[in-house]
Design a protein around this motif. Sequence first.
Motif, PDB file in Angstrom:
ATOM      1  N   LEU A  70      -3.206  29.296  15.683  1.00 12.74           N
ATOM      2  CA  LEU A  70      -1.981  28.192  15.153  1.00 12.74           C
ATOM      3  C   LEU A  70      -0.956  28.332  15.529  1.00 12.74           C
ATOM      4  N   PRO A  71      -0.041  27.245  15.442  1.00 14.88           N
ATOM      5  CA  PRO A  71       1.557  27.372  15.952  1.00 14.88           C
ATOM      6  C   PRO A  71       2.198  28.130  15.028  1.00 14.88           C
ATOM      7  N   ILE A  72       3.338  28.914  15.648  1.00 12.07           N
ATOM      8  CA  ILE A  72       4.324  29.759  14.867  1.00 12.07           C
ATOM      9  C   ILE A  72       5.027  28.745  13.996  1.00 12.07           C
ATOM     10  N   ASN A  73       5.392  28.937  12.770  1.00 10.90           N
ATOM     11  CA  ASN A  73       6.247  28.398  11.774  1.00 10.90           C
ATOM     12  C   ASN A  73       5.880  26.914  11.506  1.00 10.90           C
ATOM     13  N   ASP A  74       4.687  26.583  11.639  1.00 10.41           N
ATOM     14  CA  ASP A  74       3.919  25.155  11.345  1.00 10.41           C
ATOM     15  C   ASP A  74       2.962  25.454  10.077  1.00 10.41           C
ATOM     16  N   LEU A  75       3.889  25.605   8.969  1.00 12.81           N
ATOM     17  CA  LEU A  75       2.952  25.854   7.546  1.00 12.81           C
ATOM     18  C   LEU A  75       2.028  24.987   7.378  1.00 12.81           C
ATOM     19  N   ALA A  76       2.259  23.645   7.736  1.00 16.71           N
ATOM     20  CA  ALA A  76       1.367  22.584   7.384  1.00 16.71           C
ATOM     21  C   ALA A  76      -0.067  22.774   8.244  1.00 16.71           C
ATOM     22  N   ALA A  77      -0.073  23.485   9.430  1.00 14.24           N
ATOM     23  CA  ALA A  77      -1.327  23.416  10.048  1.00 14.24           C
ATOM     24  C   ALA A  77      -1.951  24.669   9.734  1.00 14.24           C
ATOM     25  N   TRP A  78      -1.467  25.604   9.056  1.00 10.76           N
ATOM     26  CA  TRP A  78      -2.096  26.830   8.440  1.00 10.76           C
ATOM     27  C   TRP A  78      -2.686  26.577   7.093  1.00 10.76           C
ATOM     28  N   GLU A  79      -1.967  25.360   6.426  1.00 10.16           N
ATOM     29  CA  GLU A  79      -2.666  25.141   4.996  1.00 10.16           C
ATOM     30  C   GLU A  79      -3.833  24.101   5.311  1.00 10.16           C
ATOM     31  N   THR A  80      -3.873  23.451   6.434  1.00 11.06           N
ATOM     32  CA  THR A  80      -4.992  22.820   6.734  1.00 11.06           C
ATOM     33  C   THR A  80      -6.277  23.614   7.033  1.00 11.06           C
ATOM     34  N   GLU A  81      -5.917  24.564   7.399  1.00 11.17           N
ATOM     35  CA  GLU A  81      -7.101  25.424   7.801  1.00 11.17           C
ATOM     36  C   GLU A  81      -7.543  26.466   6.413  1.00 11.17           C
ATOM     37  N   LEU A  82      -6.465  26.871   6.030  1.00  4.50           N
ATOM     38  CA  LEU A  82      -6.822  27.709   4.809  1.00  4.50           C
ATOM     39  C   LEU A  82      -7.231  26.723   3.505  1.00  4.50           C
ATOM     40  N   SER A  83      -7.042  25.515   3.488  1.00  3.00           N
ATOM     41  CA  SER A  83      -7.771  25.080   2.373  1.00  3.00           C
ATOM     42  C   SER A  83      -9.070  24.679   2.580  1.00  3.00           C
ATOM     43  N   LYS A  84      -9.702  24.795   3.708  1.00  2.00           N
ATOM     44  CA  LYS A  84     -11.300  24.772   3.892  1.00  2.00           C
ATOM     45  C   LYS A  84     -11.972  25.868   3.316  1.00  2.00           C
ATOM     46  N   GLY A  85     -11.181  26.984   2.815  1.00  3.25           N
ATOM     47  CA  GLY A  85     -11.824  28.037   1.797  1.00  3.25           C
ATOM     48  C   GLY A  85     -12.642  28.912   2.553  1.00  3.25           C
ATOM     49  N   ASP A  86     -12.590  29.112   3.993  1.00  3.34           N
ATOM     50  CA  ASP A  86     -13.626  30.045   4.498  1.00  3.34           C
ATOM     51  C   ASP A  86     -12.793  31.244   5.287  1.00  3.34           C
TER      52      ASP A  86
END
Length: 379
Positions: A152-168
């Motif tokens: 994932l891109p550096i300092n792009d918190l929204a992109a990281w939250e999208t993946e984390l919200s999948k719960g896996d």
Amino acid sequence: MELFDVYPLFDIAIDKGLGCKVWDTEGQEYLDLYGGHAVISIGHAHPHYVEAISQQVAKLGFYSNSVQNPLQKELAKRLGKACGYEDYQLFLINSGAEANENALKLASFYNGRTRVLSLEKAFHGRTSLAVEATANPKIIAPINANGHVTYLPINDLAAWETELSKGDVCACIVECIQGVGGIRMVSKDFLQGLRELCDKYNTVLICDEIQCGYGRSGKFFAHQHLGVKPDMITVAKGICNGYPMGGVLISPKFKPVYGQLGTTFGGNHLGCAGALAVLDVIEQEGLVDNAAKVGEYLIATLTAEMKAGNLPHVVDVRGEGLMIGIELDIPYKEPRTRLIKEQHCFTGCSGTNVIRLLPPLCLSMEEAALFIEKLKNVL
């Protein structure tokens, strides 16, 4: 038998070193702004380190982890005090790749998940899952490409939250200053936000401090500039000044289970003696503060010279402490080669156009100024 040819080598054989200088077999002196790839933390051939290693190997170099080793306990206590993580636990191994491998493995044991989030341009090692978490398809063998890792891109918190919200997601692994990635800096807002998201989604936050840690950034760990406590911290390189050693600093929330982790050579007597000597010198000579002070001078002076037009081709200077990237508008190959061959100065590199400085933490102001003059001569 010949060596398996995996490295493009300069036609130079280094024979000895002292402080921030090395000499080749022909007697030529070099200024070392590379530190053996950030490994030499307290300087080459420091007398206290040499004495500690010599005394220990004359007494006992190795015995297995089936018996107690008081040096391991002393190292854990001293390291915890030095870095401010006295309540964490220490697992000792032999290298940075092993440190990341074991941290990711422990994270997966902890929450039972199989997916990892890693930064674009990340580098975490060359073994199994560590290399899969490294964003370089050229070094990921087909057997290691198992689909466990999303970059994932550096300092792009929204992109990281999208993946984390999948719960896996098992773990997020982050270099707060990317070394191989070109001295790219993780922002305070990003890392603090990622810490909150990892707590929310029961995901393990791992800070890879193998290159940017152990005092190099001007704090003991680079993430300490950003006000975040990771669940695990991986270390290697500077921990033992050239003797192979790595470690994982592990939050108290992880409980050890016999048989999950293990190592033959990790935490051996000789390595622990060397690592304790490194901590002695770091503390006694104030090398973390020195890295901050000399690094600030280098970054400020290089930036001023760039803006004044005295460093042609330099378009950016960035970093923390003595982990500095000098970005060029041309490939680094020719200027770096000329620095070595004409100016007798070693540096590192990143990508295609970044000269990377990773000197011993004992670099003096005079040596820093000398490097700037050598760089001017080349550019």
